[in-house]
Enzyme design. Sequence first.
Site, PDB file in Angstrom:
ATOM      1  N   LYS A 116       0.715  -0.972  -0.173  1.00 36.89           N
ATOM      2  CA  LYS A 116      -0.311   0.096  -0.013  1.00 36.89           C
ATOM      3  C   LYS A 116       0.855   1.190   0.085  1.00 36.89           C
ATOM      4  O   LYS A 116       0.430   2.308  -0.406  1.00 36.89           O
ATOM      5  CB  LYS A 116      -0.908  -0.071   1.192  1.00 36.89           C
ATOM      6  CG  LYS A 116      -2.163  -1.046   1.040  1.00 36.89           C
ATOM      7  CD  LYS A 116      -2.764  -1.231   2.391  1.00 36.89           C
ATOM      8  CE  LYS A 116      -4.354  -1.174   2.323  1.00 36.89           C
ATOM      9  NZ  LYS A 116      -5.071  -0.948   3.405  1.00 36.89           N
ATOM     10  N   GLY A 164      -9.132  -3.945   7.108  1.00 36.11           N
ATOM     11  CA  GLY A 164      -9.270  -3.088   8.636  1.00 36.11           C
ATOM     12  C   GLY A 164      -8.240  -3.927   9.461  1.00 36.11           C
ATOM     13  O   GLY A 164      -8.037  -3.286  10.755  1.00 36.11           O
ATOM     14  N   LYS A 200      -2.336  10.530   8.255  1.00 34.65           N
ATOM     15  CA  LYS A 200      -2.973  11.232   9.027  1.00 34.65           C
ATOM     16  C   LYS A 200      -4.555  11.046   8.912  1.00 34.65           C
ATOM     17  O   LYS A 200      -4.911  10.148   7.775  1.00 34.65           O
ATOM     18  CB  LYS A 200      -2.987  12.807   8.157  1.00 34.65           C
ATOM     19  CG  LYS A 200      -4.207  13.967   8.570  1.00 34.65           C
ATOM     20  CD  LYS A 200      -3.341  14.703   9.541  1.00 34.65           C
ATOM     21  CE  LYS A 200      -4.336  15.641  10.226  1.00 34.65           C
ATOM     22  NZ  LYS A 200      -3.818  15.938  11.837  1.00 34.65           N
ATOM     23  N   HIS A 207     -15.869   7.427   2.522  1.00 36.56           N
ATOM     24  CA  HIS A 207     -15.087   6.681   1.645  1.00 36.56           C
ATOM     25  C   HIS A 207     -15.881   6.687   0.520  1.00 36.56           C
ATOM     26  O   HIS A 207     -17.138   6.136   0.158  1.00 36.56           O
ATOM     27  CB  HIS A 207     -15.110   5.222   2.287  1.00 36.56           C
ATOM     28  CG  HIS A 207     -14.629   4.108   1.533  1.00 36.56           C
ATOM     29  ND1 HIS A 207     -13.463   3.379   1.812  1.00 36.56           N
ATOM     30  CD2 HIS A 207     -14.735   3.828   0.246  1.00 36.56           C
ATOM     31  CE1 HIS A 207     -13.138   2.743   0.942  1.00 36.56           C
ATOM     32  NE2 HIS A 207     -14.060   2.660   0.147  1.00 36.56           N
ATOM     33  N   LYS A 236     -17.266  -2.267   5.052  1.00 37.16           N
ATOM     34  CA  LYS A 236     -18.366  -1.873   4.340  1.00 37.16           C
ATOM     35  C   LYS A 236     -19.527  -2.721   4.659  1.00 37.16           C
ATOM     36  O   LYS A 236     -19.478  -3.788   4.946  1.00 37.16           O
ATOM     37  CB  LYS A 236     -18.199  -1.809   2.867  1.00 37.16           C
ATOM     38  CG  LYS A 236     -17.093  -0.950   2.527  1.00 37.16           C
ATOM     39  CD  LYS A 236     -16.434  -1.165   1.367  1.00 37.16           C
ATOM     40  CE  LYS A 236     -15.104  -0.519   0.947  1.00 37.16           C
ATOM     41  NZ  LYS A 236     -14.390  -1.061  -0.190  1.00 37.16           N
ATOM     42  N   GLU A 274      -9.849   3.349  -4.401  1.00 37.15           N
ATOM     43  CA  GLU A 274     -10.597   3.905  -2.997  1.00 37.15           C
ATOM     44  C   GLU A 274      -9.916   5.313  -2.612  1.00 37.15           C
ATOM     45  O   GLU A 274      -8.716   5.699  -2.738  1.00 37.15           O
ATOM     46  CB  GLU A 274     -10.159   2.926  -1.789  1.00 37.15           C
ATOM     47  CG  GLU A 274     -10.981   1.741  -2.331  1.00 37.15           C
ATOM     48  CD  GLU A 274     -11.068   0.746  -1.088  1.00 37.15           C
ATOM     49  OE1 GLU A 274     -12.003  -0.158  -1.011  1.00 37.15           O
ATOM     50  OE2 GLU A 274     -10.142   0.714  -0.087  1.00 37.15           O
ATOM     51  N   GLU A 287      -6.185   3.433  -1.400  1.00 38.52           N
ATOM     52  CA  GLU A 287      -5.469   1.992  -2.088  1.00 38.52           C
ATOM     53  C   GLU A 287      -6.363   1.836  -3.438  1.00 38.52           C
ATOM     54  O   GLU A 287      -7.335   2.213  -3.647  1.00 38.52           O
ATOM     55  CB  GLU A 287      -5.800   1.025  -0.982  1.00 38.52           C
ATOM     56  CG  GLU A 287      -6.862   0.651  -0.624  1.00 38.52           C
ATOM     57  CD  GLU A 287      -7.073  -0.861   0.260  1.00 38.52           C
ATOM     58  OE1 GLU A 287      -6.152  -1.771  -0.088  1.00 38.52           O
ATOM     59  OE2 GLU A 287      -7.705  -0.920   1.065  1.00 38.52           O
ATOM     60  N   ARG A 291      -8.881  -6.131  -8.201  1.00 37.75           N
ATOM     61  CA  ARG A 291      -9.867  -7.394  -8.373  1.00 37.75           C
ATOM     62  C   ARG A 291     -11.365  -6.901  -8.540  1.00 37.75           C
ATOM     63  O   ARG A 291     -11.660  -5.432  -8.277  1.00 37.75           O
ATOM     64  CB  ARG A 291      -9.923  -8.110  -7.021  1.00 37.75           C
ATOM     65  CG  ARG A 291     -10.120  -7.356  -5.716  1.00 37.75           C
ATOM     66  CD  ARG A 291     -10.318  -8.319  -4.655  1.00 37.75           C
ATOM     67  NE  ARG A 291     -10.154  -7.477  -3.318  1.00 37.75           N
ATOM     68  CZ  ARG A 291     -11.115  -6.712  -3.013  1.00 37.75           C
ATOM     69  NH1 ARG A 291     -12.313  -6.897  -3.425  1.00 37.75           N
ATOM     70  NH2 ARG A 291     -10.947  -5.984  -1.643  1.00 37.75           N
ATOM     71  N   VAL A 294     -16.802  -6.664  -3.637  1.00 44.69           N
ATOM     72  CA  VAL A 294     -18.177  -7.221  -3.139  1.00 44.69           C
ATOM     73  C   VAL A 294     -19.132  -6.050  -3.756  1.00 44.69           C
ATOM     74  O   VAL A 294     -20.419  -6.728  -4.261  1.00 44.69           O
ATOM     75  CB  VAL A 294     -18.051  -7.073  -1.496  1.00 44.69           C
ATOM     76  CG1 VAL A 294     -19.585  -7.503  -1.116  1.00 44.69           C
ATOM     77  CG2 VAL A 294     -17.148  -7.973  -1.136  1.00 44.69           C
TER      78      VAL A 294
HETATM   79  P1  ADP Z   1      -8.309  -2.003   4.522  1.00 42.30           P
HETATM   80  O1  ADP Z   1      -7.468  -2.279   3.132  1.00 42.30           O
HETATM   81  O2  ADP Z   1      -7.824  -2.669   5.786  1.00 42.30           O
HETATM   82  O3  ADP Z   1      -9.630  -2.309   4.283  1.00 42.30           O
HETATM   83  P2  ADP Z   1      -8.455   0.604   3.860  1.00 42.30           P
HETATM   84  O4  ADP Z   1      -7.160   1.450   3.669  1.00 42.30           O
HETATM   85  O5  ADP Z   1      -9.227   0.535   2.625  1.00 42.30           O
HETATM   86  O6  ADP Z   1      -8.093  -0.543   4.734  1.00 42.30           O
HETATM   87  O7  ADP Z   1      -9.465   1.511   4.803  1.00 42.30           O
HETATM   88  C1  ADP Z   1     -10.528   1.022   5.508  1.00 42.30           C
HETATM   89  C2  ADP Z   1     -11.514   2.061   5.953  1.00 42.30           C
HETATM   90  O8  ADP Z   1     -10.717   2.715   7.061  1.00 42.30           O
HETATM   91  C3  ADP Z   1     -11.661   3.364   5.145  1.00 42.30           C
HETATM   92  O9  ADP Z   1     -12.829   3.165   4.271  1.00 42.30           O
HETATM   93  C4  ADP Z   1     -11.914   4.288   6.240  1.00 42.30           C
HETATM   94  O10 ADP Z   1     -13.015   4.260   6.892  1.00 42.30           O
HETATM   95  C5  ADP Z   1     -10.969   3.992   7.123  1.00 42.30           C
HETATM   96  N1  ADP Z   1      -9.672   4.798   6.830  1.00 42.30           N
HETATM   97  C6  ADP Z   1      -8.504   4.392   6.111  1.00 42.30           C
HETATM   98  N2  ADP Z   1      -7.649   5.421   6.104  1.00 42.30           N
HETATM   99  C7  ADP Z   1      -8.214   6.470   7.071  1.00 42.30           C
HETATM  100  C8  ADP Z   1      -7.348   7.808   7.168  1.00 42.30           C
HETATM  101  N3  ADP Z   1      -6.287   8.055   6.698  1.00 42.30           N
HETATM  102  N4  ADP Z   1      -8.506   8.441   7.972  1.00 42.30           N
HETATM  103  C9  ADP Z   1      -9.465   8.174   8.513  1.00 42.30           C
HETATM  104  N5  ADP Z   1     -10.017   7.029   8.024  1.00 42.30           N
HETATM  105  C10 ADP Z   1      -9.509   6.052   7.449  1.00 42.30           C
END
Ligand code: ADP
Length: 452
Positions: A116, A164, A200, A207, A236, A274, A287, A291, A294
């Site tokens: 990432k 997550g 940050k 999202h 989600k 995303e 990210e 693929r 869902v």
């Molecule tokens: P994963 O790949 O583990 O699912 P993601 O990077 O896609 O993680 O992030 C999943 C969720 O976490 C996001 O949709 C958002 O709700 C929260 N999130 C991720 N990065 C941040 C950030 N920098 N600040 C606030 N919330 C975040």
Amino acid sequence: MLRRVLVANRGEIAVRVIRAAHELGIEAVAVYSTADRDAMHVRIADRAVCIGPPPATDSYLNIPSVVAAAGTTGCDAVHPGYGFLAENPAFVHACEQSDLVFVGPGADVMERMGDKVRAKAELAAAGVPVVPGTDRATSLPETAAVADDLGYPILLKASAGGGGKGMRLVDGRAALEGAFQMASGEALAAFGDGSLYVEKALIPARHVEVQVLTDGQGGVLTLGERECSIQRRHQKLIEESPSPALTPERREAMEAAAERACAAIGYRNAGTFEFLLGPDGEFYFIELNARLQVEHPVSELVTGIDLVHGQLRVAAGEPLPVTGRAPRRGHAIELRINAEDPRRGFAPSPGQVERFRPPLGPGVRVDTHVEDGLVVPPYYDSLLAKLIVWAEDRHGAIARGRRALAELEVTGVPTTRELALDILHSEQFVAGSYSTSFIEEAEHLLPALRAR
Ligand code: ADP
């Protein structure tokens, strides 16, 4: 065109992919663990191969078994679905070595985007705004220094992360060390890699992600965005398109950024960029999911484009018939029905589904593998069904979603059905003004979250 495709997955997505293959005149071969012997995907496939015992590491994640199943059944392609091996570059290599077309991006892009931190660096170089943070994995002292610069709250994330896991919100310096150890340990256990990077924390954030389909021959189609801010534990639960948070100008800027990024990184097949929309209303890349996702049906309903057909066609070498921005119409909402208990912190609730009666009628689509009597095994994810509704506008889609949820009957295991109903009736959702913290913050307004 492809002749016979191995579907390297289970559950609703295996059913979804088998259906698409059949619609294109392609034979479908299923794989299954002994826990899934009676599963719907096994029954509707043209052939099925048992690849091992229930634990995923011994079956759906076992690369040699999956590739051997494709070989012995004479497949010419493999569709990975989502999860399991879908973003595993070693699997893509193994397919290629066995002369199997992998329905997805190349191993090289997948590897670069799976890291990432590297993905963010490449996208930043392509002129896409990224969430401020470190450009590599950092040690605890480095993290402390970076956090001071960024300002708290910060988010620790696993470099190899997903779902997550290994993610920790840190409010201030005092909590950093403990959070770092916890997140690193969790990442090591989940991904075999404990390295962390810092971002940050954007709060409140929304999202919003952009769906793309590319043919690897220069053709890029963007299918608009999906708003995925209704989440529990950073995962989600409800998705919709279009996002109530975007102006046409910002939407175009996001789609143009995704289109530019596809060209810059050499992306092929379906993918999702995303982004988070920060409190400043600007968008920041987090990210790339290399693929099918869902929540892809939401985009299918507003564009009329079948993404799995598209994936199979471009994998077979066909150029995209249309590129640029896919035309869209109306509004779609997806409600995930999971076998989990919202009253107990969304704990998975495997068991036997006694009765499953999906809703029918205009504008309703149900993607599921569930039938009366299905035993939900404890080994895999908890998704039972995706209820996706479409209507001319958002108001109509919400009304249709409520109607369909009310018709849906699922008994035997606790599910997220009632919570979805509460959310569709909540003032914030109806107004379209919600962030990724919605479920936490609105707990008192969502009766399905409270113990009876
Ligand atoms: P994963 O790949 O583990 O699912 P993601 O990077 O896609 O993680 O992030 C999943 C969720 O976490 C996001 O949709 C958002 O709700 C929260 N999130 C991720 N990065 C941040 C950030 N920098 N600040 C606030 N919330 C975040």
